[in-house]
Design an enzyme around this catalytic site. Structure first.
Site, PDB file in Angstrom:
ATOM      1  N   SER A 150       0.801  -1.220   0.000  1.00 21.47           N
ATOM      2  CA  SER A 150       0.000   0.000   0.000  1.00 21.47           C
ATOM      3  C   SER A 150       0.830   1.263   0.000  1.00 21.47           C
ATOM      4  O   SER A 150       0.308   2.342  -0.291  1.00 21.47           O
ATOM      5  CB  SER A 150      -0.914   0.011   1.233  1.00 21.47           C
ATOM      6  OG  SER A 150      -0.142   0.022   2.425  1.00 21.47           O
ATOM      7  N   CYS A 151       2.116   1.165   0.331  1.00 20.09           N
ATOM      8  CA  CYS A 151       2.926   2.375   0.529  1.00 20.09           C
ATOM      9  C   CYS A 151       3.846   2.696  -0.642  1.00 20.09           C
ATOM     10  O   CYS A 151       3.726   3.760  -1.252  1.00 20.09           O
ATOM     11  CB  CYS A 151       3.740   2.247   1.815  1.00 20.09           C
ATOM     12  SG  CYS A 151       2.737   2.277   3.312  1.00 20.09           S
ATOM     13  N   PHE A 152       4.782   1.799  -0.949  1.00 15.33           N
ATOM     14  CA  PHE A 152       5.775   2.127  -1.969  1.00 15.33           C
ATOM     15  C   PHE A 152       5.146   2.531  -3.309  1.00 15.33           C
ATOM     16  O   PHE A 152       5.478   3.587  -3.854  1.00 15.33           O
ATOM     17  CB  PHE A 152       6.729   0.953  -2.181  1.00 15.33           C
ATOM     18  CG  PHE A 152       7.805   0.821  -1.138  1.00 15.33           C
ATOM     19  CD1 PHE A 152       7.780   1.579   0.017  1.00 15.33           C
ATOM     20  CD2 PHE A 152       8.851  -0.075  -1.302  1.00 15.33           C
ATOM     21  CE1 PHE A 152       8.763   1.454   0.990  1.00 15.33           C
ATOM     22  CE2 PHE A 152       9.842  -0.198  -0.346  1.00 15.33           C
ATOM     23  CZ  PHE A 152       9.798   0.562   0.802  1.00 15.33           C
ATOM     24  N   ASP A 169       3.070   5.874  -2.862  1.00 14.78           N
ATOM     25  CA  ASP A 169       3.878   7.028  -2.478  1.00 14.78           C
ATOM     26  C   ASP A 169       4.826   7.452  -3.583  1.00 14.78           C
ATOM     27  O   ASP A 169       5.016   8.647  -3.831  1.00 14.78           O
ATOM     28  CB  ASP A 169       4.662   6.717  -1.202  1.00 14.78           C
ATOM     29  CG  ASP A 169       3.753   6.583   0.012  1.00 14.78           C
ATOM     30  OD1 ASP A 169       2.533   6.840  -0.133  1.00 14.78           O
ATOM     31  OD2 ASP A 169       4.247   6.225   1.089  1.00 14.78           O
TER      32      ASP A 169
END
Length: 429
Positions: free
Chosen positions: A267-269, A272
């Protein structure tokens, strides 16, 4: 301290449970009634190591959940832990954050005391002061700096180790508009920042917003560079893991994030890095290096399937995919490389049978034509080939006796007895 958390997703639930564990009185405000009921019953709405027992311990005492935004008026500080999903162009979709800010502002309009609002969601520089702040002022009738304070406190939680990451971080970043806001967060986090090895970083809000993006962009870039070097090593017939183990001994580089393979997801890399790329272009800067980072990462699943196709005609073949979550220790499948592998295999005419210890039910609705096995051994039974997409510990020392053809292409370097296989190929070694 009395704390309210708006949002009971992965971040909000973890933050709420951990703050309760530190002794704070915490209320989770969540619009989904089922999630509220789950938390109040002492159960975790998500799969995360160490979370279930903390919710069970504190629910009904110093941790509760509600759908009523009015609960924030009984607290000193509110954390906004709302999703900031990705729009089609890679930019952030702030609709949920805006709606949550509106509801929070309306609730605070009826509060007489001062209140601190902390954005913990990942947002681009300028969002806290330029989007959240004005909404809160409009809806509450209170000005920032005059009864209403703003702060940015980015999260650095990894799936599978989120509780540990919160309670034992390498840094706590506080971006605040006033010394009073910073002091409140210092008090809140006092037990954490007191531990050896935790750094307290105090800065302005825009810098705090950007630190999270810079952190993830750097790590994503490192993984893609490691995978690029792994691809080159494989082309030379060299073992990338031996090469990179030596490289990691350089203290300027370190040994962390040096495992080459199928690439990063979650969900992040992806979100983002894409948001930072889109934001950079909005500022008229072309992020060529980050574009290359994404291109290398996106190519790895195709390389894995190409490698399998060198040994197995994929049209009509039965292929076992081991692992569906983007990493072990979580049921999160967002941007999982395993899903890219499945789509590539299906595009080339293969029948896919998949197994994951916790993530199957999250995958099934989007991939109903995949056959799902109850164990790794069942997935391998009768398979013409297999790929490893997630390095779950239970995949170590697998038996391949039931395969029609004992061919394994490994995207994560599990511990496997290659003597049991007719063909073993590592993606980058």
């Amino acid at each position: 301290m009395h704390v309210s958390i708006v949002g009971s997703g992965y971040v909000g639930t973890t933050v709420a449970a951990c703050l309760a564990d530190l002794g704070h009185d915490v209320v989770n405000v969540e619009i989904d009634a089922d999630t509220v009921e789950t938390i109040n019953a002492g159960e975790a709405p998500i799969h995360e190591s160490g979370l279930e027992e903390r919710i069970a311990e504190h629910a009904g005492t110093n941790l509760r959940a509600t759908t009523d935004y009015g609960a924030v008026r009984e607290t000193d500080v509110t954390f906004l832990c709302l999703p900031t999903p990705q729009a089609d162009d890679g930019s952030l979709d702030l609709a949920i954050m805006q709606a949550g800010s509106e509801s929070l502002g309306r609730a605070l309009a009826e509060k007489d005391d001062d209140h601190l609002v902390v954005v913990k969601s990942t947002v681009l520089p300028g969002t806290t002061e330029g989007v959240v702040g004005p909404i809160l002022e409009t809806e509450s009738g209170t000005r920032v700096g005059d009864g209403l304070e703003l702060a940015m406190n980015p999260e650095f939680l990894r799936m599978g180790t989120a509780v540990e990451d919160f309670l034992e971080p390498d840094k706590v970043v506080v971006g605040a508009t006033s010394e009073g806001a910073a002091a409140t967060l210092r008090e809140l986090y006092a037990p954490i920042v007191a531990r050896e090895g935790t750094n307290l970083v105090e800065t302005d809000i825009r810098e705090a917003e950007l630190i999270k993006y810079a952190n993830n962009a750097f790590l994503a870039s490192k993984v893609s560079l490691v995978n690029e070097l792994g691809n080159i090593a494989a082309a030379y017939g060299a073992d990338a893991y031996e090469v990179l183990a030596a490289v990691g001994l350089d203290d300027r580089i370190s040994e962390r994030f040096m495992r080459s393979g199928l690439g990063w997801g979650g969900s992040c890399f992806p979100k983002d890095v894409d948001a930072l790329r889109a934001g950079a272009r909005a500022q008229r800067y072309d992020p060529e290096l980050l574009d290359a980072v994404v291109a290398v990462n996106d190519a790895q699943p195709r390389r894995l399937v190409d490698l399998l196709a060198e040994h197995v005609p994929l049209e009509g073949a039965r292929i076992a995919v081991l692992g569906l979550s983007f990493k072990p220790g979580t049921d999160d499948i967002r941007k999982s490389r395993a899903l890219d592998v499945i789509e590539s295999l299906q595009d080339r005419g293969a029948t896919v049978v998949a197994y994951d210890p916790v993530a199957i039910e999250n995958v099934r609705p989007a991939y109903p034509d995949v056959e799902y096995a109850e164990s790794a051994v069942d997935a391998l039974e009768g398979a013409d080939g297999a790929v490893v997409a997630t390095d779950w510990p239970e995949f170590d020392d697998l038996s391949f006796e039931g395969m029609a053809r004992r061919i394994l292409v490994d995207g994560r370097r599990i511990d496997v007895d290659t003597d049991e296989l007719d063909v073993y190929e590592g993606l980058t070694w």
